[in-house]
Design a protein around this motif. Structure first.
Motif, PDB file in Angstrom:
ATOM      1  N   MET A  83      72.846  62.334  72.682  1.00  0.00           N
ATOM      2  CA  MET A  83      72.226  61.052  73.033  1.00  0.00           C
ATOM      3  C   MET A  83      73.178  60.135  73.799  1.00  0.00           C
ATOM      4  O   MET A  83      72.730  59.312  74.586  1.00  0.00           O
TER       5      MET A  83
ATOM      6  N   PRO B 135      77.357  51.482  71.585  1.00  0.00           N
ATOM      7  CA  PRO B 135      76.944  52.162  70.346  1.00  0.00           C
ATOM      8  C   PRO B 135      77.490  53.578  70.220  1.00  0.00           C
ATOM      9  O   PRO B 135      77.916  53.984  69.137  1.00  0.00           O
TER      10      PRO B 135
ATOM     11  N   MET C  99      73.745  65.740  67.660  1.00  0.00           N
ATOM     12  CA  MET C  99      72.633  64.886  68.041  1.00  0.00           C
ATOM     13  C   MET C  99      73.135  63.633  68.766  1.00  0.00           C
ATOM     14  O   MET C  99      72.651  63.286  69.842  1.00  0.00           O
ATOM     15  N   TYR C 100      74.144  62.982  68.189  1.00  0.00           N
ATOM     16  CA  TYR C 100      74.599  61.726  68.788  1.00  0.00           C
ATOM     17  C   TYR C 100      75.368  61.958  70.081  1.00  0.00           C
ATOM     18  O   TYR C 100      75.345  61.123  70.976  1.00  0.00           O
TER      19      TYR C 100
ATOM     20  N   PRO D 202      70.698  51.749  63.118  1.00  0.00           N
ATOM     21  CA  PRO D 202      70.335  51.571  64.526  1.00  0.00           C
ATOM     22  C   PRO D 202      71.210  50.521  65.212  1.00  0.00           C
ATOM     23  O   PRO D 202      71.525  50.651  66.393  1.00  0.00           O
ATOM     24  N   ALA D 203      71.639  49.498  64.479  1.00  0.00           N
ATOM     25  CA  ALA D 203      72.470  48.459  65.079  1.00  0.00           C
ATOM     26  C   ALA D 203      73.795  49.033  65.564  1.00  0.00           C
ATOM     27  O   ALA D 203      74.421  48.510  66.484  1.00  0.00           O
ATOM     28  N   MET D 204      74.237  50.129  64.944  1.00  0.00           N
ATOM     29  CA  MET D 204      75.490  50.766  65.336  1.00  0.00           C
ATOM     30  C   MET D 204      75.246  51.968  66.250  1.00  0.00           C
ATOM     31  O   MET D 204      76.169  52.712  66.556  1.00  0.00           O
ATOM     32  N   GLY D 205      74.006  52.191  66.630  1.00  0.00           N
ATOM     33  CA  GLY D 205      73.691  53.332  67.487  1.00  0.00           C
ATOM     34  C   GLY D 205      73.160  54.516  66.712  1.00  0.00           C
ATOM     35  O   GLY D 205      72.762  55.521  67.289  1.00  0.00           O
ATOM     36  N   GLY D 206      73.143  54.424  65.379  1.00  0.00           N
ATOM     37  CA  GLY D 206      72.674  55.538  64.556  1.00  0.00           C
ATOM     38  C   GLY D 206      71.162  55.611  64.481  1.00  0.00           C
ATOM     39  O   GLY D 206      70.458  54.769  65.045  1.00  0.00           O
TER      40      GLY D 206
ATOM     41  N   LEU E 168      67.385  60.605  61.318  1.00  0.00           N
ATOM     42  CA  LEU E 168      68.311  61.701  61.011  1.00  0.00           C
ATOM     43  C   LEU E 168      68.469  61.831  59.501  1.00  0.00           C
ATOM     44  O   LEU E 168      68.545  62.948  58.975  1.00  0.00           O
TER      45      LEU E 168
END
Lengths: 546, 206
Positions: B46, B134, B42-43, A242-246, A250
């Motif tokens: 987003m 991000p 997905m990304y 999450p810190a990297m946007g992930g 998933l």
């Protein structure tokens, strides 16, 4: 049966069996004979199973008392991870296809070997390398992995333990599984004996066919997921961070997209083996052959669409949750069809309660409990209550051990005389079965009860309210393990005693019983020609399967 | 089969079976990459703007050149198979060698691109990348993950085709037994097809 009579009338007693052809360790390690490869898998898996079982015994011993007695919490975390990884990736997933599939698939369809014998040997080596790498992770790096077998992120990416190596091992094992599946599909498409139409193929091969498709189509997703975990750990890609946007969710989706179908990789071949054993010991043709075939394919198909029912509490839209719950309930239909068919096969059969049959009947009983408790978890409101409790642990042990484990032992006792040309002690086998069956239920039914009361899984300790339950369960584990040891010793002792085993000790009617025990190198002296549906015990029952 | 086990069975060749096995393997390759394509979609869904912006950092001419290189290599691959079927061994070997060289050219160009990205601090774990939003971090994470795995496949393909070249030279691949070469070709094409999807997703998203 014309095929059986035809071949039995034309025996070739001089043909050497597959043990006699090529002696020495080298002849085994470089063999392309599917029968030898199957036995090498069996040897490896028995070892892995005993290791996994021992770890389980230690976990139960720790739970016998409250507070840390035998081990620290971190050790307990490592033990349940190892128990899961060993049992799932090294025993239950490859178990029936690699051992009995390899040995009997070609024989059951009247072929000399699998389609790609050399690839088959490669699968075995990959299996051994993967197992070795996974076990090496115990002793190297930052210590044994402690994430649980599911390797959930973010913990699996941040923990200092040797997750990378364990994951790499699972990746290699996945490769082995894919190649076996690919080999089996091609074998069934190309090498069926003349006259063996798809609807004349016995049910164990059919279940392997459904399984093989799941192996080929689902395992690569595990491959890429595990690869991403490695990349996250080594190169910090950020896909799950999450810190990297992930997004860690998933990972759960990708993981279960494989790992839920994987439970059907585990159970389908078990169902296939049971479908072979029930008719033989009922001396009656299988009830609803086509229904069993179609339900195998339906389970493989539907089972690939239900993965997110592992994630009801992870965070998903209400709509998605309802859809996955509904699909989960649908899987129960083909599974129940099979159970009804087995029970209907018993009806008015001439039932012989030999040890393989006892294991098979045990399977039906335990699998039914396992299957029905699965529906509890598919129900959305109940799921929230029992999520991550002993209920789920009890459920999957009923399915994976009571189901696949019992089917594995059933198949082992059923095909033992054919594989080894030897015989175990029947009375000991029955006593061992009784111990395993009683111990198993004492062990895991208590889990279901404790789970309902709220005992969380993966804790090394428990509250006083669960103490009685844990004592009962641990005592059950002792009875079960005593039975398992009795069973293995009995099977091992049987190997040493030289006896003449007839080609068909059980009165079975599938092709493996038409050839000598143990089979000759070429399997069949003469190419068998199939003229009838499988499981034709007498002409009067022919119409039932036609 | 079973030579060491004393078997007398003649080695049988099953052309259809060999092809079937290869197609099944190709399914597994597609699904392997499928997991990454799912992550990408997905990304991107987003973070549409970050992906759009990050894509502008990639070198489109080099990406297109590599596409042309790979597509040409697929052509020479097919020509190698056609040639051996017509019993023109020398020609087949020439085409196959060209395919291998083009595969290597692809890898060299890829290396230049990657080192340029490293030079600009656009790689996972780089200090500079952490200052970006991000979505852009994810874009480059996926870029290196996906083109990396693809590059690995090209490398495996080059090795595989080199083995085929040796087999061709030793007459183990002939006009009446060329399924090994054909299957290797299938593998080479699937690596191509994956690249054809990677090009628009990464280079042309801007």
């Amino acid at each position: 049966v014309s095929t059986a009579a035809q071949i039995a009338a034309d025996p070739v007693p001089s043909a050497p069996n597959f043990y006699q052809a090529g002696k020495g360790i080298g002849a085994w390690l470089l063999t392309k004979d599917h029968k030898r490869i199957a036995l090498m898998y069996l040897a490896a898996m028995t070892t892995f199973f005993l290791v996994g079982m021992t770890i389980g015994v230690f976990m139960r011993l720790e739970q016998l008392t409250m507070g840390p007695t035998l081990m620290k919490p971190t050790t307990y975390n490592a033990l349940f991870t190892l128990h899961g990884v060993i049992m799932i990736f090294l025993f239950v997933i490859p178990g029936l296809p690699a051992v009995f599939g390899n040995f009997f698939l070609p024989i059951l369809i009247g072929a000399e070997d699998v389609a790609f014998p050399r690839l088959n040997l490669l699968s075995w080596y990959l299996f051994m390398i993967g197992g070795f790498v996974a076990l090496t992770s115990l002793f190297t790096g930052g210590g044994p992995p402690d994430t649980g077998w599911s390797f959930y992120v973010p913990y699996s990416v941040t923990t200092g333990t040797n997750v990378t190596m364990a994951v790499l091992g699972a990746f290699i094992l996945g490769f082995s599984s894919i190649l076996t599946g690919l080999n089996f599909i091609t074998t069934m498409h190309r090498l069926r004996a003349p006259g063996m139409t798809w609807m004349r193929m016995p049910l164990f091969p059919w279940s392997l066919y459904a399984t093989a498709w799941v192996q080929v189509l689902a395992t690569p997703i595990l491959g890429i997921t595990l690869l991403l975990v490695i990349l996250e750990r080594v190169f910090h890609l950020g896909i799950f961070n999450p810190a990297m946007g992930g997004d860690p969710i998933l990972y759960q989706h990708l993981f279960w997209t494989y790992s839920h179908p994987a439970v059907y990789i585990m159970i389908l071949p078990a169902m296939g083996a049971i479908s072979e054993i029930i008719p033989t010991f009922s001396h009656r043709t299988i009830f609803g052959y086509r229904a069993i075939v179609y339900s195998s394919m339906a389970i493989a198909g539907l089972g690939s669409l239900v993965w997110a029912h592992h994630m009801f509490t992870s965070g998903m839209s209400d709509f998605a949750v309802v859809v996955f719950s509904l699909l989960t309930f649908l899987v129960a239909i083909p599974s129940a069809i099979k159970v009804f068919n087995w029970v209907a096969t018993l009806y008015k059969g001439s039932i012989e309660l030999r040890s393989p049959m006892l294991y098979a009947l045990g399977f039906i009983f335990l699998f039914s409990i396992g299957g029905l408790t699965g529906l509890f978890q598919g129900a959305l409101a109940v799921n929230v209550h029992i999520h991550d409790t002993y209920f789920i642990v009890g459920h999957f042990h009923y399915v994976m051990f009571g189901g696949t484990g019992f089917a594995f032992f059933a198949a082992l006792h059923y095909w033992y005389p054919k594989m080894f040309g030897r015989m175990y002690n029947e009375r000991t086998a029955v006593v061992a079965w009784a111990h395993i069956f009683v111990g198993f239920n004492l062990f895991y039914f208590t889990f279901l009860v404790m789970g309902m009361q709220g005992m969380p899984r993966r804790y090394y300790d428990h509250l006083p309210v669960f103490h009685t339950g844990h004592i009962v369960s641990t005592v059950g584990s002792w009875i079960m393990v005593a039975g398992l040891l009795m069973m293995f010793v009995n099977l091992a002792r049987g190997l040493r005693k030289k006896v003449e085993v007839p080609a068909n000790p059980w009165g079975g009617v599938t092709l493996e019983w038409t050839i000598p025990s143990p089979p000759p190198v070429e399997n069949f002296a003469k190419q068998p020609v199939i003229t009838e549906p499988p499981y034709t015990f007498n002409p009067a029952t022919k119409e039932a399967t036609a | 089969m079973n030579v060491e086990a004393g078997s007398h069975a003649p080695a049988h060749r099953d052309y259809v079976g060999a092809k079937l096995g290869m197609w099944l393997f190709i399914f597994t390759e597609l699904i392997l990459f499928g997991g990454l394509f799912v992550a990408y979609s997905m990304y991107r869904f987003m973070n549409p703007h970050d992906f759009h912006h990050a894509s502008g950092e990639l070198n489109v001419p080099l990406g297109v050149t590599n596409t042309v290189v790979l597509l040409t290599s697929s052509l020479t691959m097919v020509l190698a198979i056609v040639a051996i079927r017509l019993q023109r061994k020398a020609q087949s070997m020439l085409f196959l060698a060209t395919t291998i060289v083009l595969g290597l050219v692809f890898l060299v160009i890829k290396t230049f691109e990657w080192s340029a990205k490293f030079h600009h601090g656009l790689y996972p774990g780089a200090e500079h990348l952490l200052t970006r939003p991000p979505g852009e971090r994810l874009f480059f994470g996926l870029y290196f993950g996906m083109t990396g795995l693809h590059g690995l496949h090209v490398t495996v393909g080059v090795v595989l085709l080199s083995v085929m070249l040796v087999l061709l030279y030793r007459d183990r691949i002939r006009h009446d037994d060329f399924v090994k070469l054909e299957n290797s070709g299938l593998y080479w094409h699937i690596v191509d097809v994956i690249w054809i999807f990677l090009l628009p997703l990464f280079y042309l998203a801007a």
